[in-house]
Design an enzyme around this catalytic site. Structure first.
Site, short mmCIF file in Angstrom:
data_model
loop_
_atom_site.label_atom_id
_atom_site.label_comp_id
_atom_site.label_asym_id
_atom_site.label_seq_id
_atom_site.Cartn_x
_atom_site.Cartn_y
_atom_site.Cartn_z
N GLU A 1 54.43 46.98 30.53
CA GLU A 1 53.56 45.92 30.19
C GLU A 1 53.10 45.96 28.57
O GLU A 1 51.95 46.02 28.27
CB GLU A 1 52.25 45.94 31.04
CG GLU A 1 52.78 45.42 32.50
CD GLU A 1 51.58 45.28 33.38
OE1 GLU A 1 50.41 45.78 33.32
OE2 GLU A 1 51.95 44.45 34.36
N ASP B 1 53.33 44.47 43.07
CA ASP B 1 52.01 44.57 42.69
C ASP B 1 50.94 44.23 43.49
O ASP B 1 50.31 43.38 43.12
CB ASP B 1 51.79 44.19 40.95
CG ASP B 1 50.71 44.58 40.29
OD1 ASP B 1 50.17 45.62 40.62
OD2 ASP B 1 50.28 44.09 39.15
N TRP C 1 57.92 37.23 34.20
CA TRP C 1 57.07 38.40 34.78
C TRP C 1 57.87 38.62 35.94
O TRP C 1 57.54 39.65 36.70
CB TRP C 1 55.81 37.87 35.22
CG TRP C 1 54.80 37.96 33.87
CD1 TRP C 1 54.64 36.83 33.04
CD2 TRP C 1 54.12 38.89 33.14
NE1 TRP C 1 53.81 37.29 31.97
CE2 TRP C 1 53.48 38.51 32.06
CE3 TRP C 1 54.11 40.34 33.55
CZ2 TRP C 1 52.68 39.29 31.32
CZ3 TRP C 1 53.27 41.02 32.66
CH2 TRP C 1 52.79 40.59 31.60
N GLU D 1 50.03 55.12 44.92
CA GLU D 1 48.94 54.29 44.39
C GLU D 1 48.68 53.29 45.24
O GLU D 1 49.47 52.31 45.48
CB GLU D 1 49.57 53.87 43.18
CG GLU D 1 48.38 53.15 42.11
CD GLU D 1 48.36 52.87 40.68
OE1 GLU D 1 49.39 53.44 40.29
OE2 GLU D 1 48.53 51.68 40.37
N GLU E 1 42.34 43.06 43.48
CA GLU E 1 42.97 42.42 42.34
C GLU E 1 43.68 40.94 42.66
O GLU E 1 43.27 39.84 42.30
CB GLU E 1 43.94 43.00 41.33
CG GLU E 1 44.75 42.24 40.48
CD GLU E 1 45.57 43.14 39.53
OE1 GLU E 1 45.63 44.17 39.53
OE2 GLU E 1 46.27 42.35 38.74
N ARG F 1 62.48 41.91 39.52
CA ARG F 1 61.58 42.67 39.11
C ARG F 1 61.41 43.92 40.29
O ARG F 1 61.01 44.84 39.80
CB ARG F 1 60.34 42.17 38.87
CG ARG F 1 59.13 43.04 38.80
CD ARG F 1 57.86 42.37 38.23
NE ARG F 1 56.48 43.03 38.44
CZ ARG F 1 55.39 42.60 38.35
NH1 ARG F 1 55.20 41.55 37.50
NH2 ARG F 1 54.16 43.29 38.53
N ARG G 1 53.12 57.06 35.41
CA ARG G 1 52.93 56.12 36.30
C ARG G 1 54.60 55.38 36.62
O ARG G 1 55.42 55.36 35.63
CB ARG G 1 52.02 54.91 36.15
CG ARG G 1 50.89 55.27 36.20
CD ARG G 1 49.59 54.31 35.87
NE ARG G 1 49.56 53.43 37.05
CZ ARG G 1 49.44 52.29 36.63
NH1 ARG G 1 50.05 51.66 35.48
NH2 ARG G 1 49.04 51.41 37.89
C1 GCV Z 1 45.99 48.29 34.15
C2 GCV Z 1 48.90 44.79 36.93
C3 GCV Z 1 47.48 44.22 36.70
C4 GCV Z 1 47.14 45.17 35.20
C5 GCV Z 1 47.21 46.65 35.22
C6 GCV Z 1 48.71 46.84 35.67
C7 GCV Z 1 48.93 48.48 35.95
O1 GCV Z 1 49.90 44.52 35.88
O2 GCV Z 1 47.46 43.17 36.38
O3 GCV Z 1 45.80 45.01 34.80
O4 GCV Z 1 47.01 47.42 34.28
O5 GCV Z 1 48.95 46.23 36.88
O6 GCV Z 1 49.10 48.78 37.07
O7 GCV Z 1 49.18 49.13 35.02
#
Ligand code: GCV
Length: 845
Positions: free
Chosen positions: A310, A389, A566, A411, A417, A360, A343
């Protein structure tokens, strides 16, 4: 005694346990409230508890255990025991490590099968006196044992005959906070950071210490305080003393500080010309930096690193691997017994959507599988539970079984979110339990996720569980008292993933709201239903949450998934929907699973319905195992989900006066909001599917709203009609909003139904750029007024801001004029979508 007082006293034993009206709790104490035990029968369980606590040794953690024990006993029993440091005569409660206990009781046999952080609660009679021993291999275990004893009392369990040994399931039980140094929190829904503000650590860290106490009570042993999108300043020499202050308030609770680091730091703040992990100067920089950090914070747990993800720079800049990157940090941390958590959330967010083979979901496995065995022992790969995600439903990530010579952490996301952002109730423990128990069938044997990540399956030296928590400065930590069940549940599952869902839920509920059976039943039902309900009115059949993935991640935003890099594509067209991830004809993702699981997902006939559209592309008419077609299932599940959410506030209202007013009202407000927003979700998704497929709802509900009057068809003054984009975000695709110059606008229409009692639902848009005021009248009589002051994640007229306000029990006659007056405020233009008038059912308000 006057008559009325006497009659009240006589009636007392028959009254339910009602909380005094006006009582208030902020939620700050969460599950550690220690309310006075009123019931004599329960108090009697604890009469034998000794008035003396013998604390065999002193350390900050044991001191915290001692004061917690006193705090708990004082709260629940109204007693303050005496503290001694020697074995005084008489019955005693003893706190101390195994080593200290062995010195104190030479002939007493202590267990040798406790591991670090485990504990033993033991009642015994030694030398003619009762002893309640709380002991453990280390200080932290003594603290955990103390919390466990207090938990038993809060749950009104017996403690007179204890012999309970507990060991944690895994050594890594961390939470991550995504706090930025400016005080904001990425994906935080409960106010600003409790650690940072304006680029510095907050002067007052009381809340940070209180957070550590909550974490300790559920067995969490490290907290990463800053965002994985880390600022290089975290490692600046002048910042370390500030971080050391956080470590100091964590320390008494056995919670070690850990920090996210920026991989470019050697260059960004170190003055080097490179951050190439294989460059000797970079290697030295990390080593020196680690030495410097450990001088300030000797017990730092380690680093977390998000790289090549990202937009974050990573080893690929220099053509190096993730293992090269992880190892350079791991080697710097090793002399200090620190670990690096790297990560696994690495993917290309510029994928070409036109290529049907791109996927993805493949990314984590594709990026890491080939590196299995290349990571040092103190480098751990942190894997999100699903391949995308944190959606409302995803399969388990195949990478979990794809790494067999690498340590892992799983995780999980506590902060909601993609699951309603703590405005919707969505209790995730049932989802997590499914993930933890999922058998990935590696090496043709039973390999459940929990065993792999804990390091048991492939004999890894470390492993465990990480929850992204994102508590904030809101008094109740997560912004919603009911969402705290997710934080509690995460900790309990990290301690023991074999705990039953109901047991965890009952513990949290009873400690948070008390032991009144009706409260316990109702809250548990709400929590336990909530994930399925949320899934039903959001993303069906494994499609993901179907939220706006480009911006808010909150309300419906179906097409934001498509035609961009994405990679959260749902591949919808007029004929069908779903990603073909098969090996035979699709992206091949399914081939990343071990044979048994791959076989199950590869075939349409064995793929479970709830993952169908994650794995396969099918026509809307495809018939599910349940017998329904895909399209009819979408309609039915969304109507069912919204109807179930509508019941939530009604269930909650049965608890009025059974819990304190403050939490009662705050929770009622959120559940009522959720019920309204579930209808927004239902309508957006169903209308979109109807438009896309052209197939009508067999029950004729979708697109037909006989009780609605669209705002755009009302008589307007000051209001102007506008198109809403995407059109499914508003009923009829249109809304009305006050023009920029208007001070007040009106929209009115004539009621033409039968005379009777009605509920009026006003669907309006609550934009976050101001607090518009609304009033509603029948003829000249004002029925209600309210301010649009919810902090929703949108300053646009769309499904994020669409909100429902209901006025119950209104007497209407044909010819009544219903009028809404909107007064805009700032960017909030008092926008309206529709008014729905529904006959009132007396029994459900
Ligand atoms: C901390 C998703 C979230 C991001 C987050 C990312 C991650 O894309 O929207 O806000 O960034 O995951 O876990 O690194």
């Amino acid at each position: 005694m006057n008559y009325s007082l006497r009659s009240i006293l006589l009636a007392l034993p028959f009254l339910p346990v009602l909380v005094t009206r006006g009582s208030a709790e902020t939620g700050y104490d969460a599950w550690l409230r220690y309310p006075a035990i009123q019931e004599k029968s329960v108090r009697d369980l604890y009469t034998q508890l000794s008035p003396t606590i013998v604390v065999l040794e002193n350390s900050p953690v044991i001191d915290a255990a001692q004061s917690e024990l006193i705090r708990g006993l004082r709260g629940m029993l109204g007693r303050i025991p005496r503290v001694e440091h020697d074995l005084v005569p008489g019955d005693i409660v003893v706190l101390g490590t195994l080593a200290a206990a062995q010195r104190a009781f030479r002939n007493f046999s202590l267990p040798d099968d406790l591991t670090a952080d485990g504990y033993w609660l033991k009642t015994t009679i030694l030398d003619d006196r009762h002893i309640l021993l709380i002991t453990a291999p280390n200080d932290r275990g003594v603290l955990y044992g103390t919390f466990a004893l207090l938990r038993k009392m809060a749950l009104h369990q017996r403690i007179d005959s204890l012999d309970e040994k507990q060991n944690p399931y895994a050594p890594i039980r961390w939470v991550n906070q995504w706090d930025n140094l400016d005080g904001s929190i990425e994906r935080g829904y409960a106010g600003r950071s409790i650690f940072f503000e304006g680029g510095n650590v907050l002067p007052d860290l009381t809340r940070a210490g209180d957070y550590a106490r909550l974490l300790a009570s559920i067995g969490i042993n490290s907290c990463t305080v800053n965002n994985v999108n880390a600022s290089p300043r975290m490692l600046a020499s002048d910042f370390l003393p500030q971080l050391a202050r956080i470590a100091a308030v964590f320390r008494p609770w056995g919670v070690k500080l850990s920090i996210s680091v920026d991989f470019t730091s050697p260059k960004a703040i170190g003055g080097l010309s490179t951050f190439d992990p294989l460059d000797p100067s970079v290697e030295k920089w990390w080593r020196d930096k680690a030495d410097e950090i450990y001088r300030a914070i000797p017990d730092l747990a380690g680093f977390v690193l998000k790289a090549d993800s990202e937009g974050r720079a990573g080893p690929s800049v220099y053509g190096r691997t993730h293992a090269d990157a992880a190892n350079v940090l791991a080697r710097a941390l090793k002399p200090h017994a620190g670990i690096v958590i790297y990560r696994g959330f690495v993917y290309n967010h510029h994928l070409d959507w036109r290529n049907l083979k791109n996927d993805r979901a493949r990314a984590a496995y594709d990026n890491f599988h080939a590196l299995d065995g290349a990571f040092d022992d103190n480098a751990v790969v942190q894997i999100k539970h699903g391949p995308i995600d944190f959606q409302a439903r995803e399969p388990v990530s195949p990478l979990i079984a794809g790494l067999q010579k690498t340590s892992e952490t799983l995780e999980l996301q506590i902060t909601q979110e993609y699951t309603g952002q703590q405005r919707h109730l969505c209790y995730l423990v049932p989802m997590w339990k499914e993930v933890l128990d999922f058998d990935l069938g590696a090496q043709n044997r039973s390999t459940p996720v929990k065993e792999i990540v804990a390091g048991k399956t492939f004999h890894r030296p470390v492993g465990g569980f990480v929850g992204v928590a994102n508590v904030g400065r809101d008094a109740n930590w997560l912004g919603y008292d009911l969402a705290m069940a997710n934080l509690y549940g995460f900790g309990r599952l990290a301690w023991d993933p074999n705990l039953a869902i109901r047991d965890i839920t009952a513990e949290w509920t009873r400690m948070t709201f008390g032991n009144d059976a009706q409260v316990v039943d109702t809250v548990m039902n709400l929590e336990l239903e909530s994930w399925h309900v949320y899934e039903r009115y959001t993303g069906p059949l494994g499609l993901g949450t179907l939220t706006d993935i480009l911006h808010s991640h909150y309300g419906p935003g179906i097409e934001t998934a498509e035609r961009n890099g994405w990679g959260q594509w749902i591949r919808a067209d007029h004929e069908g929907i779903g990603m073909d991830r098969t090996v035979a004809t699709g992206t091949g993702y399914i081939g990343q699973y071990a044979e048994r699981v791959a076989h199950e997902y590869e075939s349409l006939s064995t793929t479970p319905d709830n993952l169908l559209l994650f794995m396969h592309h099918v026509p809307y008419t495809y018939v599910l195992h349940s017998g329904e077609s895909v399209i009819q299932y979408v309609y039915d599940s969304h109507y069912a989900g919204a109807a179930e959410a509508e019941k939530f506030p009604e269930w909650w209202q049965t608890l009025q006066r059974r819990i304190d007013d403050q939490r009662y009202e705050a929770i009622l407000k959120r559940l009522t909001y959720q019920a309204g927003h579930a209808i927004v979700w239902r309508d957006a998704i169903c209308n979109w599917f109807f438009r896309e497929s052209g197939i009508p709802d067999a029950q004729n509900r979708v697109g037909h709203y006989p009780n609605r009057t669209e705002a755009e068809s009302m008589q307007l003054s000051g209001y102007a009609v506008q198109d809403v984009d995407p059109s499914e975000d508003a009923s009829g695709g249109k809304a009305i909003a006050c023009s920029a110059s208007a001070k007040s606008c009106t929209a009115s229409f004539l009621f033409q139904g039968e005379p009777g009692w009605y509920n009026l639902h006003v669907q309006y848009f609550d934009l976050n750029g101001g607090g518009a005021r609304f009033q509603i009248f029948v003829n000249d009589q004002q029925l209600d007024q309210w301010v649009a002051d919810l902090l929703l994640p949108s300053n646009k007229i769309n499904a994020d801001s669409s909100t429902r306000h209901t006025i119950h029990g209104v007497a209407l006659r044909p010819g009544d004029r219903i009028r809404i007056e909107g007064a805009p405020d700032g960017e909030d233009r008092a926008a309206l979508d529709y008014v729905e008038i529904a006959r009132q059912d007396y029994y459900s308000q």
